[in-house]
Design a protein around this motif. Structure first.
Motif, mmCIF file in Angstrom:
data_model
loop_
_atom_site.group_PDB
_atom_site.id
_atom_site.type_symbol
_atom_site.label_atom_id
_atom_site.label_comp_id
_atom_site.label_asym_id
_atom_site.label_seq_id
_atom_site.Cartn_x
_atom_site.Cartn_y
_atom_site.Cartn_z
ATOM 1 N N MET A 1 0.840 -1.194 0.000
ATOM 2 C CA MET A 1 0.000 0.000 0.000
ATOM 3 C C MET A 1 0.879 1.249 0.000
ATOM 4 S SD MET A 1 -2.945 1.115 2.739
ATOM 5 C CE MET A 1 -3.918 -0.348 2.358
ATOM 6 N N ALA A 2 0.419 2.274 -0.686
ATOM 7 C CA ALA A 2 1.185 3.511 -0.777
ATOM 8 C C ALA A 2 1.218 4.216 0.565
ATOM 9 C CB ALA A 2 0.568 4.423 -1.834
ATOM 10 N N THR A 3 2.342 4.878 0.823
ATOM 11 C CA THR A 3 2.515 5.650 2.055
ATOM 12 C C THR A 3 2.662 7.124 1.709
ATOM 13 O OG1 THR A 3 3.600 3.824 3.214
ATOM 14 C CG2 THR A 3 3.980 6.039 4.071
ATOM 15 N N ILE A 4 2.003 7.967 2.480
ATOM 16 C CA ILE A 4 2.199 9.403 2.344
ATOM 17 C C ILE A 4 3.047 9.856 3.527
ATOM 18 C CG2 ILE A 4 -0.054 9.834 3.444
ATOM 19 C CD1 ILE A 4 -0.184 12.463 1.869
ATOM 20 N N HIS A 5 4.191 10.448 3.235
ATOM 21 C CA HIS A 5 5.110 10.950 4.245
ATOM 22 C C HIS A 5 4.844 12.444 4.410
ATOM 23 C CE1 HIS A 5 7.517 7.217 4.083
ATOM 24 N NE2 HIS A 5 7.261 7.258 2.781
ATOM 25 N N VAL A 27 -0.017 6.284 6.509
ATOM 26 C CA VAL A 27 0.384 7.648 6.821
ATOM 27 C C VAL A 27 1.560 7.641 7.795
ATOM 28 C CG1 VAL A 27 -0.323 9.807 7.940
ATOM 29 C CG2 VAL A 27 -1.918 8.603 6.436
ATOM 30 N N ALA A 28 2.568 8.463 7.476
ATOM 31 C CA ALA A 28 3.687 8.699 8.391
ATOM 32 C C ALA A 28 3.851 10.205 8.536
ATOM 33 C CB ALA A 28 4.963 8.064 7.859
ATOM 34 N N VAL A 29 3.886 10.674 9.791
ATOM 35 C CA VAL A 29 4.007 12.102 10.071
ATOM 36 C C VAL A 29 5.295 12.334 10.850
ATOM 37 C CG1 VAL A 29 2.951 14.121 11.153
ATOM 38 C CG2 VAL A 29 1.491 12.347 10.148
ATOM 39 N N TYR A 30 6.071 13.334 10.435
ATOM 40 C CA TYR A 30 7.339 13.653 11.074
ATOM 41 C C TYR A 30 7.299 15.115 11.517
ATOM 42 C CZ TYR A 30 8.279 9.706 7.975
ATOM 43 O OH TYR A 30 8.204 8.509 7.293
ATOM 44 N N GLU A 31 7.433 15.337 12.813
ATOM 45 C CA GLU A 31 7.335 16.686 13.373
ATOM 46 C C GLU A 31 8.621 17.036 14.108
ATOM 47 O OE1 GLU A 31 6.888 20.193 14.705
ATOM 48 O OE2 GLU A 31 5.278 19.425 13.407
ATOM 49 N N ASP A 252 4.779 6.056 -3.323
ATOM 50 C CA ASP A 252 4.632 6.916 -2.149
ATOM 51 C C ASP A 252 4.600 8.397 -2.547
ATOM 52 O OD1 ASP A 252 4.750 4.617 -0.669
ATOM 53 O OD2 ASP A 252 6.779 4.950 0.088
ATOM 54 N N ALA A 253 4.153 9.217 -1.617
ATOM 55 C CA ALA A 253 4.144 10.669 -1.816
ATOM 56 C C ALA A 253 4.742 11.342 -0.592
ATOM 57 C CB ALA A 253 2.728 11.179 -2.059
#
Length: 430
Positions: A1-5, A27-31, A252-253
């Motif tokens: 499955m595609a992941t959105i970074h 979904v992956a979120v980097y803060e 991915d995006a």
């Protein structure tokens, strides 16, 4: 499955992540910070002994994207709408008080009523100046478009400009202010209804979003500052952090939901706005709650340093927009100045300074001048899987919460489309 970074967990990044997760993407979120919310969050202040917002915000009835976001994260009950719409003002110099009260009709017939419009103005003043605002060119300022002679300049255009654009009317983009007038005052009372975050910004915009993302299995990393991108064949192929490199698959995006200065470092081709404007907020803890005129939760001030007063429980909050001139003044000096103005507005004798907190957001928004507005970037980039989000991107709206959410939604949609295209291309190769 595609992941959105998604790089950044401010409102735009969270809105993007929520929409992507609901659409079925990983979904992956980097803060970079240790918390989510960016410039629209709540925190516990030790000096006040309670939770406060880092800034005061109002939604409008026309803010459809933000309301859709609140529906996505099941937080619609975290705002309280004021109906019918009314905007109270007090001139500290003259003592005059009034309310702007738009009518129900989409046609601005309310300007025909002296009890609904601003004292000292006529219906003709509104019609002529709104028409000049509508006709304004991209290089026109608000002051240049509407003129400064009418009472409407100080009593409507200047307060609206500072509140919506965080830029003084003498230099703010007339075309951008017209977008606000078009979507609110020109669409009737329902579009103008203010709503406030009666439980705080994080309770409405941040915490419910984090819960939804966690329930969807999203990977959320704090204190993860992106150091750079690598790309080839018009696609981002990896993103790297101090801890190491992370591969980005073809399907991915990547979304840069970061402030404009950070975007210019990571993706210089964006040529994002470089000038910013400050917002100063002062919070005072009162012994007991105090009422504002007409029992409203907010009040606009004229002939004062303070632009808006908000009351929530026993916390009195004052907001000064376009506040670069105040940013370097000592906090104790600002606290005394603003506390004096607050007491005058509340018609109370100046009492001893209560517990207080001054918050200076030196880069609260971009400077929404014609020159800087032209620098607002498109969400799409030269790379097929790299997209931009943030209130500073070209949403057609001022840099507000609504613009943040809208930009996040658009970035999620573009990312989903790019991933579907990449997967389709791979399938054809097989």
């Amino acid at each position: 499955m595609a992941t959105i970074h998604i790089i950044g967990a401010g409102v735009s990044g969270l809105a993007c992540a929520v929409r992507a997760a609901l659409a079925g993407m990983d979904v992956a979120v980097y803060e970079a910070a240790g918390h989510a919310g960016g410039r629209a969050r709540s925190f516990h202040d030790e000096s006040l002994g309670c939770m406060i917002d880092n800034g005061s915000h109002l939604l409008m009835g026309a803010n459809e994207a933000t309301r859709a976001y609140l529906a996505d994260i099941d937080a619609e009950d975290r705002i309280r709408e004021i109906a019918p719409a009314a905007f109270p003002f007090l001139d500290l110099k003259t003592g005059a008080r009034w309310r702007i009260r738009p009518g129900r009709s989409a046609l601005p017939t309310w300007i025909l009523s002296s009890s609904r419009r601003i004292p000292g103005t006529s219906a003709g003043d509104y019609l002529g100046q709104v028409y000049r605002l509508y006709r304004a060119q991209k290089d026109d300022t608000v002051a240049g478009a509407v003129g400064t002679e009418s009472p409407l300049y100080d009593r409507l255009w200047q307060p609206l400009c500072r509140a919506a654009l965080n830029t003084d009317a003498s230099e703010a983009s007339a075309a951008l202010l017209w977008s606000v007038v078009r979507e609110t005052l020109m669409k009737g009372e329902r579009a103008c209804r203010p709503a406030f975050f009666h439980r705080g910004l994080s309770a409405a915009l941040v915490n419910p979003a984090l819960k939804l993302l966690q329930d969807k299995g999203a990977d959320i990393r704090f204190k993860a500052r992106l150091r750079g991108l690598r790309w080839s064949d018009h696609r981002v192929t990896s993103i790297y952090f101090p801890e190491g490199m992370l591969r980005v698959a073809k399907e991915d995006a990547v979304v840069l939901a970061v402030p404009p200065e950070a975007c210019n470092e990571l993706w210089p081709d964006a040529k994002a706005p470089t000038e910013a404007r400050t917002i100063v907020n002062a919070h005072f803890r009162l012994e007991t709650p105090v009422p504002l005129p007409w029992d409203m939760p907010f009040l606009g001030l004229l002939s004062s340093e303070t632009h808006w007063i908000f009351i929530r429980d026993n916390i009195l909050s004052l907001t000064i927009s376009a506040a670069d001139a105040l940013a370097d003044r000592p906090n104790w000096e600002l606290a005394n100045l603003l506390w004096t103005e607050a007491n005058r507005a509340l018609d109370r004798p100046v009492s001893r300074l209560p517990p207080w907190r001054i918050i200076k957001e030196r880069r609260a928004t971009i400077a929404q001048t014609p020159a800087q507005v032209r620098r607002r970037a498109s969400p799409e980039t030269a790379l097929k899987n790299l997209f931009l989000a943030g209130d500073w991107t070209d949403t057609g709206l001022p840099a507000t919460i609504e613009s943040s959410v809208l930009s996040g939604f658009r970035a999620a949609q573009l990312s989903l489309r790019a991933s579907e295209t990449a997967l389709s291309e791979e399938a054809k190769k097989k």
